[in-house]
Design a protein around this motif. Structure first.
Motif, mmCIF file in Angstrom:
data_model
loop_
_atom_site.group_PDB
_atom_site.id
_atom_site.type_symbol
_atom_site.label_atom_id
_atom_site.label_comp_id
_atom_site.label_asym_id
_atom_site.label_seq_id
_atom_site.Cartn_x
_atom_site.Cartn_y
_atom_site.Cartn_z
ATOM 1 N N ASP A 1 0.778 -1.058 0.517
ATOM 2 C CA ASP A 1 -0.219 -0.278 -0.021
ATOM 3 C C ASP A 1 0.241 1.135 0.106
ATOM 4 O O ASP A 1 1.188 1.720 1.197
ATOM 5 N N PHE B 1 -0.527 4.479 1.733
ATOM 6 C CA PHE B 1 -1.199 4.691 3.496
ATOM 7 C C PHE B 1 0.246 6.050 3.684
ATOM 8 O O PHE B 1 1.798 6.333 3.489
ATOM 9 N N TYR C 1 -0.656 -3.460 3.742
ATOM 10 C CA TYR C 1 -0.529 -3.689 1.876
ATOM 11 C C TYR C 1 -2.125 -3.397 1.917
ATOM 12 O O TYR C 1 -2.653 -2.524 3.013
ATOM 13 N N GLY C 2 -2.549 -3.449 0.737
ATOM 14 C CA GLY C 2 -4.121 -3.829 0.693
ATOM 15 C C GLY C 2 -3.957 -4.799 0.235
ATOM 16 O O GLY C 2 -3.083 -5.786 -0.329
ATOM 17 N N GLY D 1 -7.394 -8.691 -1.255
ATOM 18 C CA GLY D 1 -7.933 -8.716 -2.599
ATOM 19 C C GLY D 1 -8.105 -9.210 -2.955
ATOM 20 O O GLY D 1 -7.435 -10.078 -3.808
ATOM 21 N N LEU E 1 -11.300 -3.879 -7.364
ATOM 22 C CA LEU E 1 -10.867 -3.393 -6.253
ATOM 23 C C LEU E 1 -11.513 -2.935 -5.193
ATOM 24 O O LEU E 1 -11.874 -2.193 -4.141
ATOM 25 N N PHE F 1 -10.829 -4.952 -2.172
ATOM 26 C CA PHE F 1 -9.833 -4.436 -1.585
ATOM 27 C C PHE F 1 -9.726 -3.724 -0.024
ATOM 28 O O PHE F 1 -10.618 -2.884 -0.223
ATOM 29 N N THR F 2 -9.264 -4.145 0.711
ATOM 30 C CA THR F 2 -8.971 -3.401 2.129
ATOM 31 C C THR F 2 -7.426 -3.295 2.094
ATOM 32 O O THR F 2 -6.595 -4.266 2.112
ATOM 33 N N TRP F 3 -6.992 -1.706 1.786
ATOM 34 C CA TRP F 3 -6.227 -1.240 2.793
ATOM 35 C C TRP F 3 -5.484 -0.751 3.852
ATOM 36 O O TRP F 3 -6.417 -0.884 4.417
ATOM 37 N N GLY F 4 -4.339 -0.382 4.070
ATOM 38 C CA GLY F 4 -3.927 0.049 4.933
ATOM 39 C C GLY F 4 -3.451 -1.374 6.360
ATOM 40 O O GLY F 4 -3.956 -0.685 7.396
ATOM 41 N N GLU G 1 3.596 -9.443 0.193
ATOM 42 C CA GLU G 1 3.692 -8.905 -1.148
ATOM 43 C C GLU G 1 3.630 -10.335 -1.905
ATOM 44 O O GLU G 1 4.437 -10.666 -2.271
ATOM 45 N N ASN H 1 -8.856 -10.267 6.629
ATOM 46 C CA ASN H 1 -9.115 -9.189 5.870
ATOM 47 C C ASN H 1 -9.181 -9.963 4.469
ATOM 48 O O ASN H 1 -9.792 -8.664 3.549
#
Length: 224
Positions: A144, A147, A170-171, A173, A192, A195-198, A206, A220
């Motif tokens: 991410d 962030f 990270y994000g 998804g 997208l 996706f869950t971010w932060g 990754e 998540n």
């Protein structure tokens, strides 16, 4: 494009646009600016006998490995500059039968985001890899870059660990395949909306996951 002389007092910069291009320049090499494509050297008249090394910018050529279920598969590479800002290249490690081809890697595409570039790697695995014709969705864990690591919501301990590289943001998804009758049917894209971010978790996660998300991020992960 002709080779021009570099600025001897700022040898690490492009003499035309001033963009940083090389950390430790050599008088025996010709460089290419990653921003404006200018070629330059200390002795331009000797360009025929000098080694042309192309783009050597550390920021552009840094590889960000992408694994599939923990196994090396490909990498992402950020391109930057006026003409390539916010673009990400997807590269695939060549199969063993062509170990010396193009430094052992194959260029796939340039996308606007890390998630979309990773989708091209997922597509290649599905269509041309060990598991062909498998359009099943997969998890993507993406760094991410938006962030704010030093914002108010980050503790001092987390800031310290983000700085020393033991934590990453990270994000997570889903990467899905386009379904017929879409013109790009079979090709993968980053969904997208899933996706869950932060998400702050240990570094090195990754990548693409086909069976289960990493334990630290499983809560998540979207439903596939």
């Amino acid at each position: 494009m002709p080779v021009i002389n570099w600025n001897s007092n700022k040898a690490f910069q492009c003499p035309r646009c001033g963009h940083d291009t090389v950390a430790s320049p050599s008088r025996r090499e010709v460089y290419t600016c990653c921003n404006c494509a200018t070629r330059f050297a200390r002795f331009p008249r000797l360009q025929r006998i000098l080694r042309h090394v192309g783009v050597t910018c550390e920021f552009c050529t840094q590889r960000h490995p992408v694994t599939v279920d923990g196994e090396p598969y490909g990498f992402l590479r950020r391109r930057h500059g006026v003409y390539a800002e916010h673009r990400v290249e997807a590269w695939l490690y060549e199969p063993d039968e062509i170990p010396d081809h193009r430094d052992g890697v194959r260029y796939l595409s340039t996308r606007a985001s890390r998630a979309e570039a990773m989708a091209d790697l997922a597509h290649w695995r599905s269509m041309f890899g060990p598991v062909e014709d498998d359009p099943s969705p997969v998890y993507a864990v993406v760094a991410d870059e938006q962030f704010d690591r030093w914002g108010q919501g980050v503790s001092q301990e987390q800031s310290r660990e983000l700085r020393n590289g033991s934590l990453e943001v990270y994000g997570i998804g889903a990467l899905r395949a386009f379904a017929p009758p879409h013109a790009r049917r079979g090709q993968f894209y980053a969904d997208l909306a899933t996706f869950t971010w932060g998400l702050i978790a240990p570094s090195g996660l990754e990548g693409i996951y086909t069976r289960a998300a990493p334990k630290s991020l499983a809560g998540n992960a979207p439903r596939l």
